[in-house]
Design a protein around this motif. Structure first.
Motif, PDB file in Angstrom:
ATOM      1  N   PHE A  53      -2.121   0.572  -4.179  1.00 44.24           N
ATOM      2  CA  PHE A  53      -2.553   1.443  -4.130  1.00 44.24           C
ATOM      3  C   PHE A  53      -2.780   2.733  -5.136  1.00 44.24           C
ATOM      4  O   PHE A  53      -1.390   2.143  -6.406  1.00 44.24           O
ATOM      5  CB  PHE A  53      -2.863   2.409  -3.321  1.00 44.24           C
ATOM      6  CG  PHE A  53      -2.957   2.290  -1.682  1.00 44.24           C
ATOM      7  CD1 PHE A  53      -4.712   1.867  -1.765  1.00 44.24           C
ATOM      8  CD2 PHE A  53      -2.334   3.065  -0.352  1.00 44.24           C
ATOM      9  CE1 PHE A  53      -5.353   2.315  -0.280  1.00 44.24           C
ATOM     10  CE2 PHE A  53      -2.713   2.906   0.437  1.00 44.24           C
ATOM     11  CZ  PHE A  53      -4.424   2.362   0.904  1.00 44.24           C
ATOM     12  N   TYR A 103      -6.919   5.704  -3.597  1.00 40.50           N
ATOM     13  CA  TYR A 103      -5.811   5.911  -2.529  1.00 40.50           C
ATOM     14  C   TYR A 103      -6.196   6.027  -1.635  1.00 40.50           C
ATOM     15  O   TYR A 103      -7.085   7.054  -1.456  1.00 40.50           O
ATOM     16  CB  TYR A 103      -5.306   7.318  -3.640  1.00 40.50           C
ATOM     17  CG  TYR A 103      -4.482   7.693  -2.877  1.00 40.50           C
ATOM     18  CD1 TYR A 103      -2.888   6.550  -3.162  1.00 40.50           C
ATOM     19  CD2 TYR A 103      -3.504   9.146  -2.890  1.00 40.50           C
ATOM     20  CE1 TYR A 103      -1.777   7.384  -2.305  1.00 40.50           C
ATOM     21  CE2 TYR A 103      -2.533   9.484  -2.567  1.00 40.50           C
ATOM     22  CZ  TYR A 103      -1.802   8.827  -2.016  1.00 40.50           C
ATOM     23  OH  TYR A 103      -0.616   9.370  -1.180  1.00 40.50           O
ATOM     24  N   PRO A 107       0.749  -1.567   0.119  1.00 44.15           N
ATOM     25  CA  PRO A 107      -0.129   0.080  -0.339  1.00 44.15           C
ATOM     26  C   PRO A 107       0.851   1.295  -0.062  1.00 44.15           C
ATOM     27  O   PRO A 107       0.829   1.516   0.569  1.00 44.15           O
ATOM     28  CB  PRO A 107      -1.199  -0.061   1.419  1.00 44.15           C
ATOM     29  CG  PRO A 107       0.281  -1.135   1.735  1.00 44.15           C
ATOM     30  CD  PRO A 107       0.751  -2.058   0.868  1.00 44.15           C
TER      31      PRO A 107
END
Length: 453
Positions: free
Chosen positions: A375, A395, A352
């Protein structure tokens, strides 16, 4: 080689066939010197090493010049370790540390390139047809050193592993677009006065360094290519997009149970893998990983019994009590065979990152047939094809990250995801594919230099 290239250029231009000229350059053994701070440590160094191998496997004579040599590879040349090796690094950090008012915050988020090595006197430099700059920060090359390389007349190619070549001092601007005009009052240097604005001073020095010079910049992702093309520093420079290569003979799908046995991970659980050189680096998003796991366990408590998390990287042991699933900290691993086993042991790779170029870790996982979740930022959506070889989450959305993890493990056709992961790597990141694209850039850089002469 440059005289030979000039002769060929004149001959073929007179005969009206520039394409034959470009092809003729392939018939000559090109010598490329890749300049990197480190041989193996860090994603950029790994990528540079893989590029050297890819070039050598495709008819180019490539070497690496590094400050930190870590193996006995004869194609890698390192500086003799002296007090100066440490002094260059420490002097730059000290200069930044003072500007940060003696705070360690942001100490490694910026580089000012105020010290380094003059490599133009080295035999390897003189023998090279192309000087290929990779990640050259933390005391490897100063701006004056780079200027001297440019004034040598040799064609220069510079791979951008982050945004530093396009900004004044930062590697990742975190949404700041000052570099599109001029860098000043940098957020990484709080309290900077306008009269002694370090970011603006370095910006002006970079501008002077590039004035009247030509560099072929290569961004490793379309995202970074877009950033580079917006930079006022790089106006008029050639900017290309070529991904990093990976050896698919090394990073490949293997028997999952055997891989788990080799690295000591449970044979009867689903394994989610997180990898970072330094797990505590906030940019890699471990905080969002923790939130996503909390969400997963809240919505699907049964996962506590059949799912674990493996963490590979420095400080991996720091997170055993922060995640609501059993954690297997693997620490920092530099044995490539063991790294391949770790990837193959996993069912899913999650990264991430809040800002990233083209993470090697995602590419490595895909090459081992492991679906990935990350993301929608930087070059990550270029690697992960949403719901084909993994899941691209909105995001900074931990809930969507959790949804992506669950979808890959529980709802998707896992075998299809794995097969698509392999296909993605073979089609886009193979050594042969990437090497040929770089050779084209080298030839264009040499033709441009010879034309200017």
């Amino acid at each position: 080689m440059r005289k030979q290239s000039l002769f060929l250029l004149l001959f073929f231009v007179l005969h009206g066939n520039y394409c034959i000229f470009v092809l003729s350059l392939f018939l000559t053994t090109m010598r490329v010197l890749i300049v990197s701070t480190s041989e193996k440590t860090g994603g950029a160094a790994v990528a540079a090493n893989r590029l050297m191998e890819a070039l050598n496997n495709n008819g180019v004579k490539a070497k690496m010049l590094v400050r930190d040599k870590e193996t006995d590879n004869i194609t890698v040349v390192g500086f003799k370790q002296t007090l100066r090796s440490q002094w260059n690094f420490l002097w730059e950090r000290w200069s930044i540390y003072k500007k940060l008012h003696f705070s360690r915050k942001n100490l490694f988020d910026i580089d000012i390139a105020n010290t380094g090595y003059d490599i133009t006197t080295l035999r390897e430099f003189k023998e090279a047809d192309i000087i290929h700059l990779s990640w050259i920060n933390q005391g490897m090359l100063s701006l004056n050193n780079i200027r001297k390389i440019l004034l040598s007349g040799k064609p220069v190619v510079w791979t951008m592993h982050d945004a530093w070549p396009a900004t004044a001092i930062c590697h990742y601007p975190h949404g700041c677009m000052a570099f599109a005009n001029v860098c000043r009052n940098c957020r990484f240097l709080p309290g900077e006065g306008s009269r002694k604005d370090l970011a603006n001073q370095v910006w002006k020095r970079k501008k002077a360094m590039l004035d009247g010079q030509h560099i072929s910049f290569v961004a490793c992702s379309r995202w970074l290519e877009g950033q580079a093309k917006k930079s006022a520093l790089l106006t008029g420079q050639h900017i290309y997009n070529i991904p990093n290569p990976i050896d698919t003979h090394v990073f490949c799908r293997k028997d999952k149970q055997e891989a788990r046995h080799q690295v000591g991970l449970p044979l009867d659980k689903r394994i989610i893998l997180f990898v970072s050189q330094r797990v505590t680096e906030r940019r890699k998003g471990m905080d969002f990983m923790i939130e996503a796991v909390d969400k997963l366990i809240h919505d699907h408590p049964e996962m506590k019994d059949n799912t674990v998390i493996a963490i590979m990287g420095g400080h991996s042991e720091d997170f055993g009590n922060h995640l609501r699933l059993p954690v297997y900290p693997l620490g920092y691993i530099n044995d490539e065979k063991k790294i391949v086993d770790v990837y193959n042991a996993a069912d899913l790779f999650v990264l991430p990152s809040l800002e990233d170029n083209l993470p090697n870790t995602i590419m490595e996982a895909l090459a081992c047939g492991v679906p990935c979740v990350g993301f929608k930022t930087g070059g990550i959506p270029e690697e992960i094809d949403h719901q084909k070889n993994g899941y691209v989450a909105e995001y900074r959305n931990s809930a969507d990250l959790a949804a992506g993890i669950y979808w890959c493990l529980e709802e998707a056709d896992y075998q299809s995801l794995s097969d698509e992961a392999l296909r993605k790597v073979v089609q886009n990141y193979s050594q042969h594919n990437v090497a040929l694209r770089y050779i084209e850039v080298y030839n264009q850089a040499m033709a441009y230099k010879d034309y200017k002469i």
